[in-house]
Every structure is written in structure tokens, then in C-alpha cells.
Design a protein around this motif. Sequence first.
Motif, short mmCIF file in Angstrom:
data_model
loop_
_atom_site.label_atom_id
_atom_site.label_comp_id
_atom_site.label_asym_id
_atom_site.label_seq_id
_atom_site.Cartn_x
_atom_site.Cartn_y
_atom_site.Cartn_z
N ASP A 127 -11.04 15.67 -11.17
CA ASP A 127 -11.73 16.22 -12.35
C ASP A 127 -11.15 17.58 -12.74
O ASP A 127 -10.94 17.86 -13.92
N LEU A 128 -10.90 18.45 -11.74
CA LEU A 128 -10.30 19.75 -12.01
C LEU A 128 -8.91 19.61 -12.63
O LEU A 128 -8.57 20.31 -13.58
N ASP A 129 -8.12 18.70 -12.07
CA ASP A 129 -6.76 18.49 -12.59
C ASP A 129 -6.80 17.94 -14.01
O ASP A 129 -5.96 18.30 -14.84
N LEU A 130 -7.76 17.08 -14.28
CA LEU A 130 -7.90 16.51 -15.63
C LEU A 130 -8.27 17.60 -16.64
O LEU A 130 -7.67 17.68 -17.72
N VAL A 131 -9.21 18.46 -16.29
CA VAL A 131 -9.59 19.57 -17.18
C VAL A 131 -8.39 20.49 -17.39
O VAL A 131 -8.13 20.95 -18.52
N SER A 132 -7.65 20.76 -16.34
CA SER A 132 -6.47 21.62 -16.45
C SER A 132 -5.43 21.00 -17.38
O SER A 132 -4.85 21.69 -18.22
N ALA A 133 -5.20 19.71 -17.25
CA ALA A 133 -4.22 19.03 -18.11
C ALA A 133 -4.68 19.04 -19.56
O ALA A 133 -3.88 19.29 -20.47
N GLU A 134 -5.97 18.80 -19.79
CA GLU A 134 -6.50 18.81 -21.15
C GLU A 134 -6.38 20.20 -21.78
O GLU A 134 -6.02 20.34 -22.95
N THR A 135 -6.67 21.23 -20.99
CA THR A 135 -6.56 22.61 -21.49
C THR A 135 -5.11 22.93 -21.83
O THR A 135 -4.83 23.56 -22.85
#
Length: 120
Positions: free
Chosen positions: A87-95
Motif C-alpha cells: 500500500d505504501l509503495d502504491l501511494v508512492s508510485a501514484e504520487t
Amino acid sequence: MNNDYLDPRNAEGMPNLADSAFAMDFLIAAKAGVRNCAVALTEAISREVRTIVRRQLEEALALHEEISQLMINKGWLNPFYLNKQYDLDLVSAETTVKIAQMKLFPDDTSRLGTFATPNK
């Protein structure tokens, strides 16, 4: 993400994002240091050099552990909970994608006429 990147109100949360990014970069550099020390240890010939490199390897491992623990305590790294890390990696990629899509520079970057230039 708001397109008005110059408004300080839109920078909310950025210090935390920056801190986590710097910590991850530091962790990656510490990992490289561990790897380099391990390789150097396998190539060392003399006992004195092996002793020095082994000490450096232990220090590099301790640094890696310290950075990892800091990141875990801050919630920036979840090595034991892969769903949370995903989830953290996904938010980072989206940002990252949102930042990449921001119009940070004008379409016309010509500086003709901006500076005083002598006549030819």
C-alpha cells in the motif's frame, strides 16, 4: 493533487514524504556499503586488511539496522507486513506519477528578449 504547486497550502505532508524518501535513499546507500565491504572482505589477502574490512562491515551492518529501525518506527518501511508495504509503495508510485504530470514549466521556454543583448 492540486496543480497550484506554488501555494504553500498544497505542500501539506511534503516534509514527511521528503524525509521518507531521504531515509530510503540512505538505506539503499547503506546496503551498497554492506555489499561493498563483503566483496572487499572476500578479496582481502592480509590478516590486517581483513580485520579492518570486517570491522567496517560490522559498522555498515549496524548503520543499516539503525536506518531500517528508524524507518519501521516512523511507518515508512513495513518489512514484516507486505500488504502494508505494498500500500505504501502504491501511494508512492501514484504520487510520483501525479508530480510527473504537473505542469512545472511553461510551454515556451524561449528567453529571447528577456535579457539585454547588444545589436549585431
